[in-house]
Design a protein around this motif. Structure first.
Motif, mmCIF file in Angstrom:
data_model
loop_
_atom_site.group_PDB
_atom_site.id
_atom_site.type_symbol
_atom_site.label_atom_id
_atom_site.label_comp_id
_atom_site.label_asym_id
_atom_site.label_seq_id
_atom_site.Cartn_x
_atom_site.Cartn_y
_atom_site.Cartn_z
ATOM 1 N N GLN A 96 -15.516 -10.158 0.025
ATOM 2 C CA GLN A 96 -14.516 -10.138 1.090
ATOM 3 C C GLN A 96 -13.184 -9.662 0.513
ATOM 4 N N VAL A 97 -12.370 -9.020 1.336
ATOM 5 C CA VAL A 97 -11.122 -8.447 0.824
ATOM 6 C C VAL A 97 -10.018 -8.541 1.870
ATOM 7 N N GLN A 98 -8.811 -8.820 1.390
ATOM 8 C CA GLN A 98 -7.612 -8.828 2.229
ATOM 9 C C GLN A 98 -6.537 -7.997 1.553
ATOM 10 N N GLY A 99 -5.985 -7.014 2.288
ATOM 11 C CA GLY A 99 -4.885 -6.235 1.752
ATOM 12 C C GLY A 99 -3.626 -7.084 1.643
ATOM 13 N N LEU A 100 -2.897 -6.924 0.537
ATOM 14 C CA LEU A 100 -1.695 -7.726 0.310
ATOM 15 C C LEU A 100 -0.405 -6.911 0.410
ATOM 16 N N ARG A 101 -0.353 -5.804 -0.323
ATOM 17 C CA ARG A 101 0.879 -5.014 -0.330
ATOM 18 C C ARG A 101 0.576 -3.575 -0.735
ATOM 19 N N ALA A 102 1.378 -2.665 -0.199
ATOM 20 C CA ALA A 102 1.287 -1.260 -0.598
ATOM 21 C C ALA A 102 2.090 -1.062 -1.881
ATOM 22 N N THR A 205 0.687 11.547 -4.367
ATOM 23 C CA THR A 205 -0.336 10.590 -4.794
ATOM 24 C C THR A 205 -0.857 9.828 -3.580
ATOM 25 N N GLU A 206 -1.987 9.195 -3.765
ATOM 26 C CA GLU A 206 -2.548 8.366 -2.711
ATOM 27 C C GLU A 206 -1.806 7.031 -2.639
ATOM 28 N N LYS A 207 -1.849 6.420 -1.441
ATOM 29 C CA LYS A 207 -1.282 5.085 -1.308
ATOM 30 C C LYS A 207 -2.191 4.086 -2.020
ATOM 31 N N LEU A 208 -1.598 3.167 -2.729
ATOM 32 C CA LEU A 208 -2.339 2.117 -3.417
ATOM 33 C C LEU A 208 -2.123 0.787 -2.701
ATOM 34 N N ILE A 209 -3.154 -0.018 -2.637
ATOM 35 C CA ILE A 209 -3.054 -1.332 -2.002
ATOM 36 C C ILE A 209 -3.524 -2.397 -2.978
ATOM 37 N N ASP A 210 -2.660 -3.352 -3.274
ATOM 38 C CA ASP A 210 -3.101 -4.531 -4.021
ATOM 39 C C ASP A 210 -3.873 -5.421 -3.061
ATOM 40 N N LYS A 211 -5.027 -5.905 -3.515
ATOM 41 C CA LYS A 211 -5.928 -6.647 -2.639
ATOM 42 C C LYS A 211 -6.267 -8.007 -3.234
ATOM 43 N N LEU A 212 -6.556 -8.941 -2.346
ATOM 44 C CA LEU A 212 -7.105 -10.246 -2.706
ATOM 45 C C LEU A 212 -8.588 -10.207 -2.351
#
Length: 257
Positions: A96-102, A205-212
């Protein structure tokens, strides 16, 4: 196995529901939580999560560890980690994954560097670089982006921590690329201390997302739901990227932190 998976999955969900506690009281339950956090966020996040947990759940225990995409996914699969925070470009089934911040990468160099005022893609690729990678591999996400443009760069040093890279470029002609979230957090002190210059990368560059991320076996566990909410509040930024994403991808991503 693929044919019986839907029925097996439903049966496992029933079993988990029957043995999972239906209530969690953070003020009294002595629960242990295990989390891995990416280096770009770890300095502030580990402190803040620990202090928030101590305040809200005085009998709980937390164990934080060093994150790489591979080691965190392995720990989550094996049950030695409850959740992890990182970029995770791809995830296996059952996670399971939740996006946290760009986030996005920036280039850092010492204040007297010849590329401080102007830097082209050719100059960036020709310069010598410090690569930050927690797994110690010789290629990072920047190198993947460069390869799409038919370019490579010269990496002369590989380190595990962004703070080490900043200290190296402060006393050399080397460049390093770090997440902007690190510059806005713990890295800000190093930037100011060494008078470092921060520049945008000379290419798109591509957008990066830190994920939980966490395993589906803990998805409905009350204590872990509560803890993940605490982690998301500490690590997340209200930029519209914190939507819940349930991953059913089959490919395990390579390390890109």
């Amino acid at each position: 196995m693929l044919a019986i998976w839907p029925e097996l999955h439903r049966s496992l969900a029933v079993i988990r529901a029957s043995i999972t506690p239906q209530h969690f009281d953070p003020s009294s339950d002595p629960t242990s939580f295990r989390i891995a956090i990416t280096d770009s966020l770890a300095r502030e996040a580990v402190r803040d999560i620990t202090l928030e947990l101590r305040s809200a759940s005085p009998y709980a225990r937390i164990a934080s560890s060093f994150h790489t995409n591979a080691s965190s996914l392995d720990g989550i699969e094996r049950g030695t980690l409850d959740c992890a925070v990182g970029m995770f470009p791809a995830l296996p089934r059952g996670i399971q994954v939740q996006g946290l911040r760009a986030d996005h990468y920036v280039c850092v160099m010492h204040r007297g560097h010849v590329l401080r005022q102007e830097m082209t893609l050719d100059q960036f690729a020709a310069a010598a670089h410090v690569l930050v990678t927690p797994s110690g591999t010789d290629l990072g996400v920047i190198d993947g982006w460069l390869s799409l443009r038919g370019r490579t760069r010269t990496i002369v040093a590989v380190v595990n921590h962004f703070a080490d890279a900043l200290c190296i470029v402060a006393e050399s002609d080397l460049l390093t690329c770090v997440p902007n979230s690190f510059i806005e957090g713990h890295g800000r002190t190093l930037i100011e201390q060494h008078g470092l210059a921060v520049r945008t990368l000379p290419f798109e560059t591509e957008k990066l997302i830190d994920k939980l991320v966490w395993h589906e076996r803990l998805h409905t566990h009350p204590a872990h739901q509560w803890f993940r909410s605490l982690v998301a509040e500490v690590c997340g930024v209200p930029t519209g990227t914190a939507e819940l994403l349930t991953s059913k991808r089959d490919a395990v991503g390579a390390d890109s932190s």
